[in-house]
Design a protein around this motif. Structure first.
Motif, PDB file in Angstrom:
ATOM      1  N   SER A   9       0.838  -1.211   0.000  1.00 14.24           N
ATOM      2  CA  SER A   9       0.000   0.000   0.000  1.00 14.24           C
ATOM      3  C   SER A   9       0.869   1.256   0.000  1.00 14.24           C
ATOM      4  O   SER A   9       2.095   1.183   0.042  1.00 14.24           O
ATOM      5  CB  SER A   9      -0.912  -0.019   1.223  1.00 14.24           C
ATOM      6  N   GLY A  10       0.219   2.404  -0.048  1.00 14.11           N
ATOM      7  CA  GLY A  10       0.926   3.684   0.029  1.00 14.11           C
ATOM      8  C   GLY A  10       1.649   4.009  -1.276  1.00 14.11           C
ATOM      9  O   GLY A  10       1.121   3.787  -2.361  1.00 14.11           O
ATOM     10  N   GLY A  11       2.872   4.508  -1.160  1.00 13.45           N
ATOM     11  CA  GLY A  11       3.635   4.965  -2.325  1.00 13.45           C
ATOM     12  C   GLY A  11       3.889   3.883  -3.354  1.00 13.45           C
ATOM     13  O   GLY A  11       3.874   4.141  -4.559  1.00 13.45           O
ATOM     14  N   GLU A  14       0.839   3.697  -5.405  1.00 13.94           N
ATOM     15  CA  GLU A  14       0.703   4.878  -6.271  1.00 13.94           C
ATOM     16  C   GLU A  14       1.624   4.750  -7.481  1.00 13.94           C
ATOM     17  O   GLU A  14       1.250   5.102  -8.600  1.00 13.94           O
ATOM     18  CB  GLU A  14       1.056   6.154  -5.502  1.00 13.94           C
ATOM     19  N   GLU A  15       2.828   4.242  -7.256  1.00 12.17           N
ATOM     20  CA  GLU A  15       3.762   4.043  -8.377  1.00 12.17           C
ATOM     21  C   GLU A  15       3.201   3.009  -9.348  1.00 12.17           C
ATOM     22  O   GLU A  15       3.247   3.186 -10.563  1.00 12.17           O
ATOM     23  CB  GLU A  15       5.128   3.580  -7.865  1.00 12.17           C
ATOM     24  N   GLY A  35      -5.206  -1.164   4.198  1.00 16.93           N
ATOM     25  CA  GLY A  35      -4.659  -0.049   4.961  1.00 16.93           C
ATOM     26  C   GLY A  35      -4.315   1.134   4.094  1.00 16.93           C
ATOM     27  O   GLY A  35      -4.187   2.245   4.565  1.00 16.93           O
ATOM     28  N   GLY A  36      -4.121   0.908   2.823  1.00 19.86           N
ATOM     29  CA  GLY A  36      -3.882   2.028   1.927  1.00 19.86           C
ATOM     30  C   GLY A  36      -5.199   2.549   1.420  1.00 19.86           C
ATOM     31  O   GLY A  36      -6.230   2.278   2.010  1.00 19.86           O
ATOM     32  N   GLN A  37      -5.172   3.225   0.320  1.00 13.83           N
ATOM     33  CA  GLN A  37      -6.421   3.775  -0.193  1.00 13.83           C
ATOM     34  C   GLN A  37      -6.969   2.954  -1.354  1.00 13.83           C
ATOM     35  O   GLN A  37      -7.986   3.286  -1.921  1.00 13.83           O
ATOM     36  CB  GLN A  37      -6.201   5.207  -0.659  1.00 13.83           C
ATOM     37  N   GLN A  51      -1.787  -6.014   5.597  1.00 19.35           N
ATOM     38  CA  GLN A  51      -0.532  -5.262   5.552  1.00 19.35           C
ATOM     39  C   GLN A  51       0.518  -5.992   6.386  1.00 19.35           C
ATOM     40  O   GLN A  51       0.207  -6.496   7.472  1.00 19.35           O
ATOM     41  CB  GLN A  51      -0.771  -3.855   6.129  1.00 19.35           C
ATOM     42  N   ILE A  52       1.755  -6.066   5.888  1.00 18.62           N
ATOM     43  CA  ILE A  52       2.824  -6.650   6.711  1.00 18.62           C
ATOM     44  C   ILE A  52       3.986  -5.671   6.843  1.00 18.62           C
ATOM     45  O   ILE A  52       4.162  -4.776   6.032  1.00 18.62           O
ATOM     46  CB  ILE A  52       3.367  -8.009   6.190  1.00 18.62           C
ATOM     47  N   ASN A  53       4.782  -5.904   7.859  1.00 18.22           N
ATOM     48  CA  ASN A  53       5.907  -5.029   8.190  1.00 18.22           C
ATOM     49  C   ASN A  53       6.925  -5.908   8.906  1.00 18.22           C
ATOM     50  O   ASN A  53       6.595  -6.556   9.890  1.00 18.22           O
ATOM     51  CB  ASN A  53       5.337  -3.913   9.072  1.00 18.22           C
ATOM     52  N   ARG A  54       8.144  -5.946   8.382  1.00 20.06           N
ATOM     53  CA  ARG A  54       9.108  -6.940   8.893  1.00 20.06           C
ATOM     54  C   ARG A  54       9.548  -6.690  10.333  1.00 20.06           C
ATOM     55  O   ARG A  54      10.165  -7.556  10.942  1.00 20.06           O
ATOM     56  CB  ARG A  54      10.326  -7.043   7.970  1.00 20.06           C
ATOM     57  N   LYS A  55       9.204  -5.505  10.876  1.00 20.27           N
ATOM     58  CA  LYS A  55       9.599  -5.259  12.268  1.00 20.27           C
ATOM     59  C   LYS A  55       8.431  -5.458  13.253  1.00 20.27           C
ATOM     60  O   LYS A  55       8.575  -5.228  14.436  1.00 20.27           O
ATOM     61  CB  LYS A  55      10.132  -3.825  12.418  1.00 20.27           C
ATOM     62  N   GLU A  56       7.303  -5.874  12.777  1.00 26.73           N
ATOM     63  CA  GLU A  56       6.168  -6.023  13.697  1.00 26.73           C
ATOM     64  C   GLU A  56       6.300  -7.331  14.477  1.00 26.73           C
ATOM     65  O   GLU A  56       7.011  -8.258  14.088  1.00 26.73           O
ATOM     66  CB  GLU A  56       4.838  -5.980  12.927  1.00 26.73           C
TER      67      GLU A  56
ATOM     68  N   SER B   8       0.016   5.979   5.632  1.00 23.83           N
ATOM     69  CA  SER B   8      -0.920   4.922   6.031  1.00 23.83           C
ATOM     70  C   SER B   8      -0.244   3.691   6.644  1.00 23.83           C
ATOM     71  O   SER B   8      -0.902   2.707   6.936  1.00 23.83           O
ATOM     72  CB  SER B   8      -1.756   4.499   4.828  1.00 23.83           C
ATOM     73  N   LYS B  10       1.503   1.163   9.436  1.00 20.24           N
ATOM     74  CA  LYS B  10       1.102   0.842  10.816  1.00 20.24           C
ATOM     75  C   LYS B  10       2.095   1.395  11.844  1.00 20.24           C
ATOM     76  O   LYS B  10       1.936   1.198  13.030  1.00 20.24           O
ATOM     77  CB  LYS B  10       1.005  -0.681  10.985  1.00 20.24           C
ATOM     78  N   ALA B  75       4.216   9.080  -2.591  1.00 20.04           N
ATOM     79  CA  ALA B  75       2.876   9.340  -3.134  1.00 20.04           C
ATOM     80  C   ALA B  75       2.366  10.713  -2.721  1.00 20.04           C
ATOM     81  O   ALA B  75       1.863  11.483  -3.544  1.00 20.04           O
ATOM     82  CB  ALA B  75       1.908   8.258  -2.666  1.00 20.04           C
TER      83      ALA B  75
END
Lengths: 151, 167
Positions: A9-11, A14-15, A35-37, A51-56, B8, B10, B75
């Protein structure tokens, strides 16, 4: 020929959406993160994964679930080519597509001007086409092609 | 109106929201502020905010604002540039747990070197950066999308031909 457009999501999304006109020229499906738009867009054929994040905290279990979901989507859609702008969420899709002998196109993020992303480093060895948006990134990825900015 | 946005993801970006709240409370910022605060753990007390906005709402806030203060998200920066806004970029830093690494510094540096945005690395200096930004004419970004799309279109055309030859 079927194309899969995949990004977090996010940038990154958009790309990827800068390539929407290409998607419309082919049979295409999309995969992105919640989580993005993106879910606000009325795109047909859109899959949304968590959504995933390697530090979560529970990254590993989420990542395993993502692999299973990626396999399910790639098998259901059977694309010829996948095109992705990253990030880590796209990695299982790239690996699974490559294992099934599909074409993998990776576009390193516009945000990466002088150093590589983790996902870029992971996919670079096996991508069929690896694109960078800044000329300075050709020093980081010598086999890449500079395509200029997607924006 | 100043539109402040943290993206956006987390991961919180309290450092920016706290500083803006402090500046509004002290009167250093006098105009209206609206913030998209995302996963922030700190909730501001001196201006209106929402955690997340729809694509339409986000775009509207960017169009309405006269100054965009944003984390270094590509973005948002690009949308600000499309609408000819003054843009201040505050990169998220991994040493504060604001992102997984420091890649946000790269686009902040490149774009500020090109004169397209102003960068604020030290949050205490945000007031000074706001003043400088207001005095600097806006420089527009020129799109290169057609070249990139053309390259991909050609590649896909070749792949399609190869596939048809095989069948």
């Amino acid at each position: 020929m079927k194309l899969g457009f995949i990004s977090s999501s996010g940038g990154h999304w958009e790309e990827l959406m800068c390539l929407k006109e290409l998607a419309e020229e082919y049979d295409a499906f999309y995969v992105t993160e919640a989580g993005g738009q993106s879910e606000m867009l009325s795109l047909e054929h859109l899959y949304v994964v968590p959504q995933i994040n390697r530090k979560e905290r529970h990254f590993l279990i989420h990542f395993i679930r993502l692999w299973l979901e990626s396999k399910r989507i790639i098998e259901a859609e059977n694309p010829d080519v996948i095109i992705t702008t990253g990030a880590l969420m796209a990695f299982p899709f790239c690996m699974i597509a490559k294992a099934k002998r599909k074409n993998v196109i990776y576009i390193e993020s516009f945000a990466r001007v002088t150093d590589s992303s983790l996902t870029g480093r992971l996919v670079y060895p096996f991508a069929d086409l690896f694109l960078v948006q800044w000329e300075s990134m050709l020093k980081v990825y010598p086999k890449a092609i500079y395509c200029g900015s997607l924006f | 109106m100043i539109f402040v946005t943290v993206g956006s993801q987390k991961i919180p970006f309290d450092r920016l929201i706290r500083q803006i709240d402090k500046m509004v409370q002290s009167g250093e910022i006098q105009e209206e502020v609206f913030a998209q605060i995302g996963a922030s753990e700190y909730t501001p007390s001196s201006f209106l905010y929402q955690r997340y906005l729809s694509a339409g709402e986000y775009s509207q806030k960017i169009q309405e604002c006269d100054l965009l203060i944003t984390h270094s998200g590509v973005a948002t920066i690009m949308e600000g540039k499309r609408h000819h806004k003054r843009v201040i970029v505050v990169p998220r830093l991994s040493r504060y747990g604001e992102h997984v690494d420091d890649h946000q510094i790269q686009i902040a540096d490149s774009f500020s070197e090109l004169g397209l945005v102003m960068k604020c690395s030290n949050i205490e200096e945000l007031g000074t950066v706001i003043c400088q930004c207001r005095e600097t004419p806006v420089k527009d970004y020129h799109s290169h999308r057609e070249e990139a799309v053309g390259l991909l279109r050609e590649y896909l055309r070749e792949r399609k031909e190869q596939k048809n030859e095989r069948l």
